[in-house]
Design a protein around this motif. Structure first.
Motif, PDB file in Angstrom:
ATOM      1  N   GLY A  43      -5.718   3.184   2.869  1.00 12.25           N
ATOM      2  CA  GLY A  43      -5.114   4.514   2.843  1.00 12.25           C
ATOM      3  C   GLY A  43      -3.791   4.543   2.126  1.00 12.25           C
ATOM      4  N   VAL A  44      -2.807   5.184   2.749  1.00  9.94           N
ATOM      5  CA  VAL A  44      -1.519   5.419   2.098  1.00  9.94           C
ATOM      6  C   VAL A  44      -0.411   4.598   2.755  1.00  9.94           C
ATOM      7  N   LEU A  45       0.681   4.444   2.016  1.00 10.10           N
ATOM      8  CA  LEU A  45       1.838   3.698   2.530  1.00 10.10           C
ATOM      9  C   LEU A  45       2.767   4.655   3.283  1.00 10.10           C
ATOM     10  N   SER A  46       2.277   5.186   4.401  1.00 14.58           N
ATOM     11  CA  SER A  46       3.042   6.168   5.166  1.00 14.58           C
ATOM     12  C   SER A  46       3.965   5.544   6.203  1.00 14.58           C
ATOM     13  N   THR A  47       3.749   4.270   6.511  1.00 17.04           N
ATOM     14  CA  THR A  47       4.630   3.544   7.427  1.00 17.04           C
ATOM     15  C   THR A  47       4.950   2.177   6.821  1.00 17.04           C
ATOM     16  N   THR A 138       2.048   6.386  -2.498  1.00 16.62           N
ATOM     17  CA  THR A 138       1.069   5.321  -2.703  1.00 16.62           C
ATOM     18  C   THR A 138       0.510   5.378  -4.120  1.00 16.62           C
ATOM     19  N   PRO A 139       0.612   4.256  -4.860  1.00 14.59           N
ATOM     20  CA  PRO A 139       0.029   4.231  -6.205  1.00 14.59           C
ATOM     21  C   PRO A 139      -1.487   4.041  -6.139  1.00 14.59           C
ATOM     22  N   ALA A 140      -2.109   3.921  -7.293  1.00 13.00           N
ATOM     23  CA  ALA A 140      -3.560   3.754  -7.384  1.00 13.00           C
ATOM     24  C   ALA A 140      -4.015   2.476  -6.674  1.00 13.00           C
ATOM     25  N   PRO A 141      -5.239   2.477  -6.143  1.00 12.43           N
ATOM     26  CA  PRO A 141      -5.772   1.262  -5.546  1.00 12.43           C
ATOM     27  C   PRO A 141      -5.807   0.130  -6.585  1.00 12.43           C
ATOM     28  N   ASP A 142      -5.317  -1.022  -6.216  1.00 12.05           N
ATOM     29  CA  ASP A 142      -5.255  -2.178  -7.114  1.00 12.05           C
ATOM     30  C   ASP A 142      -4.672  -3.340  -6.328  1.00 12.05           C
ATOM     31  N   ALA A 143      -4.631  -4.510  -6.933  1.00 12.64           N
ATOM     32  CA  ALA A 143      -3.915  -5.657  -6.383  1.00 12.64           C
ATOM     33  C   ALA A 143      -2.542  -5.670  -7.048  1.00 12.64           C
ATOM     34  N   TYR A 144      -1.485  -5.681  -6.252  1.00  9.88           N
ATOM     35  CA  TYR A 144      -0.114  -5.642  -6.764  1.00  9.88           C
ATOM     36  C   TYR A 144       0.550  -6.988  -6.511  1.00  9.88           C
ATOM     37  N   LYS A 145       1.393  -7.409  -7.473  1.00  8.10           N
ATOM     38  CA  LYS A 145       1.967  -8.753  -7.365  1.00  8.10           C
ATOM     39  C   LYS A 145       3.341  -8.823  -8.013  1.00  8.10           C
TER      40      LYS A 145
END
Length: 154
Positions: A43-47, A138-145
């Motif tokens: 979902g989203v980065l709401s917390t 929240t950005p697009a679904p992906d793997a972030y690094k």
């Protein structure tokens, strides 16, 4: 010949000489860091998402040291402002923080300002790195690094 025949006894006198046995230990430190994984978010980065990892420092006994953490390799990262970047053509980023104690002092790489100091004991000293992804758009679904460089100054 018997063993007793090899061990002769001399009665003419003796002479002695002393020699030093020495070792020089120079100040040194070794650092090793474990990965910090915020996991998979549905979902989203709401917390805020909070996790921690360990940086192990081993310095010679009585050697003062400071441990710094770089801004990282994420697009837009500078100083203590850190981002994880998306992969491929995804230019999205996820902001995150690294703290010296849970939610308090941001950990950076400027000695005397935002590094964490200690004194070597000759054995490994584990230092906890507290990571947080704060609530954000929240950005697009992906793997972030992002790759952080941990440095021990001594």
């Amino acid at each position: 010949m018997s063993a007793s025949a090899d061990a002769a006894t001399y009665l003419n006198g003796s002479a002695t000489s002393n020699f030093d046995v020495t070792l020089t230990i120079v100040a040194n430190c070794v650092i090793a860091a474990a990965p910090l994984n915020f996991g998979s978010i549905q979902g989203v980065l709401s917390t805020a998402v909070n996790v921690n990892t360990t940086v192990n420092v081993t310095c010679t006994n009585t050697t003062p040291y400071n441990v710094g953490l770089s801004a990282g390799t994420g697009t837009g990262s500078t100083g203590t402002t850190r981002y994880m970047s998306g992969t491929g053509s995804n230019t999205g980023t996820v902001q995150f923080n690294l703290f010296q104690a849970a939610g308090t002092t941001v950990w950076g790489n400027t000695q005397g300002t935002n590094t964490l100091g200690g004194t070597g004991s000759g054995v490994v000293q584990p230092l906890t790195v507290y990571g947080q992804v704060p609530a954000q758009a929240t950005p697009a679904p992906d793997a972030y690094k992002s790759t952080i460089t941990a440095t021990v100054y001594f």
